[in-house]
Scaffold this motif. Sequence first.
Motif, PDB file in Angstrom:
ATOM      1  N   LYS A  29       0.856  -1.178   0.000  1.00  0.00           N
ATOM      2  CA  LYS A  29       0.000   0.000   0.000  1.00  0.00           C
ATOM      3  C   LYS A  29       0.896   1.234   0.000  1.00  0.00           C
ATOM      4  O   LYS A  29       2.108   1.135   0.171  1.00  0.00           O
ATOM      5  CB  LYS A  29      -0.896  -0.023   1.236  1.00  0.00           C
ATOM      6  CG  LYS A  29      -1.874  -1.176   1.233  1.00  0.00           C
ATOM      7  CD  LYS A  29      -2.738  -1.132   2.460  1.00  0.00           C
ATOM      8  CE  LYS A  29      -3.772  -2.207   2.458  1.00  0.00           C
ATOM      9  NZ  LYS A  29      -3.259  -3.555   2.577  1.00  0.00           N
ATOM     10  N   GLY A  30       0.316   2.408  -0.136  1.00  0.00           N
ATOM     11  CA  GLY A  30       1.078   3.642  -0.286  1.00  0.00           C
ATOM     12  C   GLY A  30       2.041   3.964   0.830  1.00  0.00           C
ATOM     13  O   GLY A  30       3.194   4.294   0.598  1.00  0.00           O
ATOM     14  N   THR A  31       1.587   3.839   2.073  1.00  0.00           N
ATOM     15  CA  THR A  31       2.471   4.208   3.174  1.00  0.00           C
ATOM     16  C   THR A  31       3.521   3.133   3.444  1.00  0.00           C
ATOM     17  O   THR A  31       4.551   3.423   4.030  1.00  0.00           O
ATOM     18  CB  THR A  31       1.665   4.472   4.461  1.00  0.00           C
ATOM     19  OG1 THR A  31       0.890   3.320   4.772  1.00  0.00           O
ATOM     20  CG2 THR A  31       0.771   5.672   4.303  1.00  0.00           C
ATOM     21  N   GLU A  32       3.280   1.893   2.993  1.00  0.00           N
ATOM     22  CA  GLU A  32       4.259   0.827   3.198  1.00  0.00           C
ATOM     23  C   GLU A  32       5.528   1.076   2.390  1.00  0.00           C
ATOM     24  O   GLU A  32       6.634   0.930   2.910  1.00  0.00           O
ATOM     25  CB  GLU A  32       3.656  -0.530   2.827  1.00  0.00           C
ATOM     26  CG  GLU A  32       2.588  -0.985   3.777  1.00  0.00           C
ATOM     27  CD  GLU A  32       1.919  -2.269   3.341  1.00  0.00           C
ATOM     28  OE1 GLU A  32       1.548  -3.042   4.229  1.00  0.00           O
ATOM     29  OE2 GLU A  32       1.752  -2.494   2.121  1.00  0.00           O
ATOM     30  N   ASN A  59       4.921 -11.992   9.060  1.00  0.00           N
ATOM     31  CA  ASN A  59       5.841 -11.484  10.091  1.00  0.00           C
ATOM     32  C   ASN A  59       6.904 -10.534   9.556  1.00  0.00           C
ATOM     33  O   ASN A  59       7.927 -10.351  10.198  1.00  0.00           O
ATOM     34  CB  ASN A  59       6.517 -12.625  10.854  1.00  0.00           C
ATOM     35  CG  ASN A  59       5.601 -13.242  11.875  1.00  0.00           C
ATOM     36  OD1 ASN A  59       4.509 -12.749  12.102  1.00  0.00           O
ATOM     37  ND2 ASN A  59       6.042 -14.306  12.478  1.00  0.00           N
ATOM     38  N   MET A  60       6.691  -9.955   8.399  1.00  0.00           N
ATOM     39  CA  MET A  60       7.589  -8.901   7.923  1.00  0.00           C
ATOM     40  C   MET A  60       7.079  -7.598   8.532  1.00  0.00           C
ATOM     41  O   MET A  60       5.946  -7.198   8.296  1.00  0.00           O
ATOM     42  CB  MET A  60       7.597  -8.804   6.400  1.00  0.00           C
ATOM     43  CG  MET A  60       8.550  -7.748   5.891  1.00  0.00           C
ATOM     44  SD  MET A  60       8.782  -7.765   4.123  1.00  0.00           S
ATOM     45  CE  MET A  60       7.247  -7.082   3.558  1.00  0.00           C
ATOM     46  N   ASN A  61       7.911  -6.965   9.344  1.00  0.00           N
ATOM     47  CA  ASN A  61       7.491  -5.767  10.070  1.00  0.00           C
ATOM     48  C   ASN A  61       7.886  -4.527   9.283  1.00  0.00           C
ATOM     49  O   ASN A  61       9.069  -4.238   9.130  1.00  0.00           O
ATOM     50  CB  ASN A  61       8.138  -5.759  11.457  1.00  0.00           C
ATOM     51  CG  ASN A  61       7.627  -4.629  12.320  1.00  0.00           C
ATOM     52  OD1 ASN A  61       6.802  -3.833  11.898  1.00  0.00           O
ATOM     53  ND2 ASN A  61       8.127  -4.563  13.529  1.00  0.00           N
ATOM     54  N   ASN A  72      -2.396   5.110   7.528  1.00  0.00           N
ATOM     55  CA  ASN A  72      -1.301   4.193   7.824  1.00  0.00           C
ATOM     56  C   ASN A  72      -1.742   2.734   7.725  1.00  0.00           C
ATOM     57  O   ASN A  72      -2.918   2.402   7.850  1.00  0.00           O
ATOM     58  CB  ASN A  72      -0.724   4.465   9.213  1.00  0.00           C
ATOM     59  CG  ASN A  72       0.602   5.172   9.132  1.00  0.00           C
ATOM     60  OD1 ASN A  72       1.316   5.046   8.147  1.00  0.00           O
ATOM     61  ND2 ASN A  72       0.930   5.925  10.156  1.00  0.00           N
ATOM     62  N   HIS A  73      -0.772   1.863   7.551  1.00  0.00           N
ATOM     63  CA  HIS A  73      -0.989   0.436   7.366  1.00  0.00           C
ATOM     64  C   HIS A  73      -0.763  -0.329   8.674  1.00  0.00           C
ATOM     65  O   HIS A  73      -0.202   0.207   9.619  1.00  0.00           O
ATOM     66  CB  HIS A  73      -0.026  -0.083   6.297  1.00  0.00           C
ATOM     67  CG  HIS A  73       1.415   0.161   6.647  1.00  0.00           C
ATOM     68  ND1 HIS A  73       2.040   1.355   6.390  1.00  0.00           N
ATOM     69  CD2 HIS A  73       2.329  -0.605   7.275  1.00  0.00           C
ATOM     70  CE1 HIS A  73       3.290   1.302   6.832  1.00  0.00           C
ATOM     71  NE2 HIS A  73       3.496   0.123   7.371  1.00  0.00           N
ATOM     72  N   ASP A  74      -1.156  -1.582   8.680  1.00  0.00           N
ATOM     73  CA  ASP A  74      -0.883  -2.479   9.802  1.00  0.00           C
ATOM     74  C   ASP A  74       0.552  -3.000   9.641  1.00  0.00           C
ATOM     75  O   ASP A  74       0.880  -3.593   8.615  1.00  0.00           O
ATOM     76  CB  ASP A  74      -1.872  -3.644   9.779  1.00  0.00           C
ATOM     77  CG  ASP A  74      -1.646  -4.631  10.898  1.00  0.00           C
ATOM     78  OD1 ASP A  74      -1.091  -4.223  11.943  1.00  0.00           O
ATOM     79  OD2 ASP A  74      -2.019  -5.804  10.728  1.00  0.00           O
ATOM     80  N   PRO A  75       1.433  -2.796  10.621  1.00  0.00           N
ATOM     81  CA  PRO A  75       2.846  -3.156  10.466  1.00  0.00           C
ATOM     82  C   PRO A  75       3.119  -4.638  10.222  1.00  0.00           C
ATOM     83  O   PRO A  75       4.045  -4.983   9.513  1.00  0.00           O
ATOM     84  CB  PRO A  75       3.481  -2.718  11.789  1.00  0.00           C
ATOM     85  CG  PRO A  75       2.578  -1.698  12.332  1.00  0.00           C
ATOM     86  CD  PRO A  75       1.206  -2.075  11.869  1.00  0.00           C
TER      87      PRO A  75
END
Length: 148
Positions: A29-32, A59-61, A72-75
């Motif tokens: 996504k954009g913020t990632e 599990n990629m943070n 914002n995205h989910d980390p």
Amino acid sequence: MLKNVNIRNKKASFEYTFLETYEAGIVLKGTEIKAIRMSKASISEAYCLFDKEELWIKNMNISSYDKGSFYNHDPLSARKLLLKKAELKKLFMHSKEKGLTMIALRLFTNDRGYAKVEIALAKGKKLFDKRESIKSKDNEREMQRTKY
């Protein structure tokens, strides 16, 4: 000019022996992608798995983007990996074998600015294999010291 990002999984070579490596694109996504370009990502615990013939990385943070506000995205969310169909079939067949896993080795951006992940089909090392790899690294380091 884009800054090239190169985030490595340093534990991987100690814990696993690599059989094959692949380079895959990631659906972001954009913020990632903005957070990745700022090197705010970690792949030390990342692994790959299949879900309905699609390859996903878990599990990629990717840390939250500072200026992202409510967009914002989910980390720790799972992200889809993009590979060719033949590579996916080959990985799917190998993933069924006992003792093999798929792990992330490196997260990087290419010349065009796209985020890519290098994944490996790997087999876990036993304790004596780990001791042997430590011993060979120490011997190699000692040879480099005596060379000069």
